[in-house]
Design a protein around this motif. Structure first.
Motif, PDB file in Angstrom:
ATOM      1  N   ALA A  67      16.909  -7.541   1.737  1.00  0.00           N
ATOM      2  CA  ALA A  67      17.677  -8.788   1.744  1.00  0.00           C
ATOM      3  C   ALA A  67      19.150  -8.499   1.507  1.00  0.00           C
ATOM      4  O   ALA A  67      20.037  -9.119   2.098  1.00  0.00           O
TER       5      ALA A  67
ATOM      6  N   ALA B   9      11.965  -4.840  -0.642  1.00  0.00           N
ATOM      7  CA  ALA B   9      12.264  -6.181  -0.135  1.00  0.00           C
ATOM      8  C   ALA B   9      13.618  -6.659  -0.663  1.00  0.00           C
ATOM      9  O   ALA B   9      14.405  -7.258   0.071  1.00  0.00           O
ATOM     10  N   GLN B  10      13.896  -6.386  -1.926  1.00  0.00           N
ATOM     11  CA  GLN B  10      15.189  -6.789  -2.488  1.00  0.00           C
ATOM     12  C   GLN B  10      16.336  -6.090  -1.771  1.00  0.00           C
ATOM     13  O   GLN B  10      17.344  -6.702  -1.419  1.00  0.00           O
TER      14      GLN B  10
ATOM     15  N   MET C  76       5.849  -7.088   0.477  1.00  0.00           N
ATOM     16  CA  MET C  76       6.771  -7.315  -0.647  1.00  0.00           C
ATOM     17  C   MET C  76       6.827  -6.157  -1.638  1.00  0.00           C
ATOM     18  O   MET C  76       6.765  -6.387  -2.838  1.00  0.00           O
TER      19      MET C  76
ATOM     20  N   GLY D 241       9.600  -8.011   3.595  1.00  0.00           N
ATOM     21  CA  GLY D 241       9.769  -9.458   3.448  1.00  0.00           C
ATOM     22  C   GLY D 241       8.402 -10.117   3.484  1.00  0.00           C
ATOM     23  O   GLY D 241       8.094 -10.972   2.664  1.00  0.00           O
TER      24      GLY D 241
END
Ligand code: SF4
Ligand code: SF4
Ligand code: SF4
Lengths: 179, 732
Positions: free
Chosen positions: B227, B223-224, B218, B215
């Motif tokens: 989330a 990171a995706q 990146m 986060g």
């Protein structure tokens, strides 16, 4: 006609600023300025901390102090989606709207006109999402018609705990933060 | 650097026009950028490529508006970016327009490090380099030239240097970053983690992050998926001395004392073994030496770990149980930048062992088995056989090193042993910020007969070079094909989108031209990189035309877990998962990780920790004006109570002084509750002092400058860098 708004899930947002960068390139925002920005609200004492990261921009309010104070009519509400816009060539750069906005969402572009988030109207008109929404790597931003109870944004507002920013200013902002 | 005239800026080199013209037959590429484009193509053009702002290499689509570079977006067909770039990637166009870019080849005119240059032609620069290299070869042998490189762009230069006889080739990504992790996992499972990481965050039901701050860090796919894990309500456990963004998403936050992670890991394993919460079937079937392992960890109770880590006993127990409940879809993330305390391979091994107990290796929600698109290599002539061993790890001092050790090459350059190193060739890595102890780097540089830096910006290391070669940025060049190992196979292309604004050249051109000058032209049987790319793609049943249009071609989705057909194989000495490592024992190391207490900071000092920002990559992006607008300088995070005690105000500029008396640039204080009282934190990559890097010069402080001390991992040669302490200087 639609009334556009945005919903941002602060549980997912990591504050990466991709939304800020994307706005900058999409809309050619000049160096030193941004139309959106990140605010991190941190509460508590280590290690019991609560963090809320907010991607902020013009709230495209229903009650618009920035429009009512404009002496030339440059600052206005579009028919399309009730987007709050500034007509560049009518703007005299008097900064009345900059002062009136409780969110500090406006700045005077070096070219002399009041600048701010347009909800990427040029994209939305073509059926695309605003640049910030479409780039967000965590998929935490949603955009749509607040007047349509079946839109994703309306459903999220109805089903999840949320808040707006400075509601006490009475502007009826249209960006909702899910918590 | 001399100022560059407008005329020079406008100069279009004959070659680049040719390259772009050739490309335009296939895709609508226009000649050049806004400033130099004469035949502006009206409207929007989209050209696929892949990003180079970090090494993740996300598939991207660059947009030109009326012939000028406008923006860059993710390629929806790319399995890594899934159509969304990270903020650095989105800001990548700022690399093109960065006014501080290197523009012309430079040769040093004064002392090394004084940053006094004359602009020269490519021929002059390369002739100079070639003659020095020939001299080194005849006096010392070709092995006395070393190559430091980062990223895929180094491939062609590596080829030229190997043809010349170079065998000392290294990247800081091993000994200053992910090396201990890959070694720790290899010692346990017989296989490393790789890049992009083989972590199945997407399907994890429980995700444990130890110091890893996804986060803020990146790495796009990671990171995706992180989330997404948060959205799916998977249980996130974060261990970090700092309340990171990831910590704010966690169900459990463990505010660990820095340097004590192994104690926590041992206690977690102790609970899981004692309460028999591990995957018994998996461990029985695949494990080696479990009984000895269990005996070794039996003393490490949560009560014991509390005294070392400061983590509440019940919190240790609860989190261990939560991990076990979710097994095998519990992923204890191995992290990436893990060179912290000098016992990092053992910490990584402890992480591997915890994963092994929970059966997550090879399982959905754990570690998958990646594969890559098979593209045969180009049939080059064979390289000459090096006449000498590499210098980085003499006598196998670090017996489990699996890659070359940058700091080992540096050491050899200083001592001249086992043999002298006289040339450094450096591609796209700012060794001043990447290696610990700047003084040693500079000492090594003083022993060189030749130092060449190839880069897009004038980094600190460029300031020390004899010759600086300006490379085209990724938006202006072809590079090698991208076919990383991942969940599915794919191949991606990087191709020119715009013309280089000045006399910059793509790395492949530099490599080929240098090979010519060295009399090694036969190693480049192709005239233009397009021939090379097309040859390789044809050999894989694809074509350059097609790839240029699509940017990414996806292959198959082979099985990636044991449960869908991967045969469990563990290429360790025992052929099993090594809970107890005989090879470590035989080499004199702990067969099961043990905890060593970290040094305490001296009174009035705080441990210096560093990490990543989502809007910058290493020390490479601080002058990118778009990213600079996002974050112009770093801050030093200081706990509120400490700030009060020292009278520091939020936003105040201070300097940091380390245990060896080294004083940093001035840096803003961030007074916060989000960090422990025994450490301070800053984002890496700031505090530039290269005068040519005008936009970033003097902004923020450099952690690297303060990292004078480092602890070498005896197992694999990594440099633990979180072992420095700083105090505050309020006079700025
Ligand atoms: S791009 Fe998305 S995740 Fe990143 S800061 Fe903006 S809203 Fe948050
Ligand atoms: S909607 Fe468009 S203009 Fe508004 S902040 Fe997002 S990208 Fe910028
Ligand atoms: S992670 Fe970001 S910087 Fe790295 S390659 Fe992807 S988009 Fe580019």
């Amino acid at each position: 006609m639609a009334r556009f708004g945005m919903v941002i899930d602060t549980k997912k947002c990591v504050g990466c600023m991709d939304c800020v960068v994307a706005c900058k390139t999409e809309n050619n925002v000049p160096e030193g300025y941004n139309r959106d920005w990140i605010v991190t609200v941190s509460n508590g004492k280590f290690p019991d901390i609560h963090l809320e990261i907010q991607s902020q921009r013009c709230n495209h309010c229903d009650n618009t102090p920035c429009v009512s104070c404009c002496p030339t009519g440059a600052s206005h509400v579009e028919e399309f989606g009730k987007i709050v816009l500034v007509t560049h060539n009518m703007c005299i750069g008097c900064k009345a709207c900059v002062a009136a906005c409780p969110y500090d969402a406006r700045f005077v572009n070096p070219e002399g006109y009041a600048d701010k988030c347009t909800f990427c109207m040029h994209r939305v008109e073509k059926g695309e999402l605003p640049a910030c929404v479409s780039v967000c790597p965590t998929h935490c931003m949603y955009f749509g018609d607040l007047d349509d109870p079946n839109s994703e944004v309306s459903k999220l507002i109805a089903s999840r705990k949320n808040h707006t920013l400075i509601p006490e200013a009475g502007t009826s902002p249209r960006i909702y933060y899910l918590t | 650097m001399n100022s560059i005239s407008r005329r020079k800026f406008l100069k279009i080199t004959g070659f680049s026009v040719g390259a772009v013209a050739a490309a335009s037959a296939l895709s609508p590429i226009v000649k050049g950028s806004e400033k130099i484009n004469k035949e502006k193509v009206k409207g929007i053009q989209k050209i696929p490529t892949y990003c180079d702002i970090c090494f993740w290499k996300c598939g991207a689509i660059a947009y030109l508006k009326d012939g000028a570079l406008w923006k860059i977006e993710g390629n929806p067909n790319d399995p890594l970016s899934k159509g969304r770039l990270c903020p650095r990637g989105t800001g990548g166009i700022g690399a093109y327009s960065d006014p501080d870019r290197l523009r012309s080849p430079l040769i040093r005119t004064k002392e090394r490090g004084e940053e006094k240059w004359k602009e020269v032609t490519w021929d002059e620069a390369l002739d100079y380099i070639a003659s020095k290299m020939k001299k080194i070869k005849s006096e010392y042998g070709p092995e006395s030239v070393a190559f430091f490189s980062h990223g895929i762009g180094g491939n062609f230069l590596k080829h030229t240097l190997k043809a010349y006889g170079v065998n000392n080739i290294s990247a800081p990504s091993y000994a200053q970053c992910r090396g201990p992790r890959d070694v720790g996992f290899e010692l346990t499972f017989g296989d490393g983690i790789g890049s992009p990481e083989r972590t199945d965050i997407e399907n994890a039901k429980c995700l444990v992050l130890i110091g890893s701050h996804l986060g803020e860090n990146m790495h796009n796919s990671q990171a995706q998926e992180f989330a997404n894990a948060v959205e799916r309500d998977s249980t996130v456990i974060v261990v970090d001395p700092r309340f990171s963004v990831a910590a704010s998403k966690a169900k459990y936050y463990l505010p660990i004392k820095p340097g004590t992670d192994i104690a926590l890991l041992l206690a977690w394993m102790n609970v899981i073994v004692n309460e028999k919460l591990y995957d018994v079937e998996y461990v029985n079937k695949f494990g080696f030496g479990f009984e000895q392992f269990a005996a070794e960890i039996s003393p490490y109770t949560p009560e014991w770990a509390y005294t070392e880590t400061g983590i509440d006993v019940e919190l240790i127990r609860t989190t261990a149980r939560v991990m076990a409940i979710n097994k095998p879809a519990t992923l204890i993330h191995p992290g990436r930048h893990v060179t912290w305390y000098g016992d990092d391979a053992q910490r990584s091994r402890a992480i591997a062992l915890l994963n092994a107990l929970l059966g997550s290796w090879g399982r959905k929600g754990g570690f998958f088995f990646p594969s890559s698109y098979s593209i045969p290599p180009y049939p080059y002539p064979e390289y000459p056989k090096p006449g000498k061993d590499k210098v980085d790890n003499p006598d196998n001092k670090y017996p489990f090193a699996i890659e070359e050790i940058t700091t080992g090459i540096r050491e050899a350059t200083i001592t001249g042993k086992p043999y002298p190193i006289k040339g450094w060739f450096i591609y796209a890595t700012n060794l001043i910020h990447a290696l610990p102890n700047e003084e040693e780097t500079i000492k090594a540089i003083q022993n060189l007969d030749l130092m060449v830096v190839v880069d897009v910006i004038p980094s600190e290391i460029a300031g020390w070079a004899d010759v600086v070669l300006p490379e085209s940025v990724y938006l202006e060049r072809y590079d090698d094909l991208h076919a990383s190992s991942f969940k599915e196979t794919f191949v991606g292309i990087r191709q020119p989108v715009v013309e280089s604004p000045a006399d910059q050249k793509p790395n492949w051109w530099i490599a080929k031209k240098l090979a010519d000058k060295l009399g090694l032209g036969n190693y480049f049987p192709w005239q233009h990189i397009e021939e090379y790319l097309d040859y390789r793609l044809n050999a894989a049943g694809l074509s350059l035309d097609q790839l240029k249009k699509e940017g990414i071609i996806r292959g198959e989705k082979p099985p990636i877990y044991f449960e869908d057909g991967i045969t469990p194989e563990f290429p360790t000495p025992s052929g099993k998962i090594e809970f107890y490592s005989l090879q470590l024992a035989q080499a004199g190391f702990d067969p099961v990780p043990k905890f060593t207490r970290p040094d305490e900071p001296p009174a009035g000092y705080f441990r210096l920790l560093f990490g990543r920002s989502p809007v910058h990559s290493f020390s490479r992006t601080q002058s990118n004006r778009i990213l600079m607008d996002m974050m112009e300088e770093n801050e030093v995070w200081v706990n509120n109570d400490i700030a009060n005690r020292y009278g520091l105000a939020n936003g105040q500029y201070i300097k940091l002084k380390n245990q060896d008396g080294i004083i940093s640039n001035k840096v803003k204080v961030k007074v916060t509750e989000r960090i422990r009282t025994d450490c301070v934190y800053m984002v890496h990559g700031f505090g530039h002092n290269s005068k040519m890097l005008k936009g970033a010069y003097g902004k923020g402080a450099s952690d690297a400058q303060l990292i004078t001390k480092y602890k070498i991992d005896p197992i694999m040669g990594g440099t633990g860098m979180n072992v420095n302490f700083v105090t505050f200087e309020t006079e700025v």
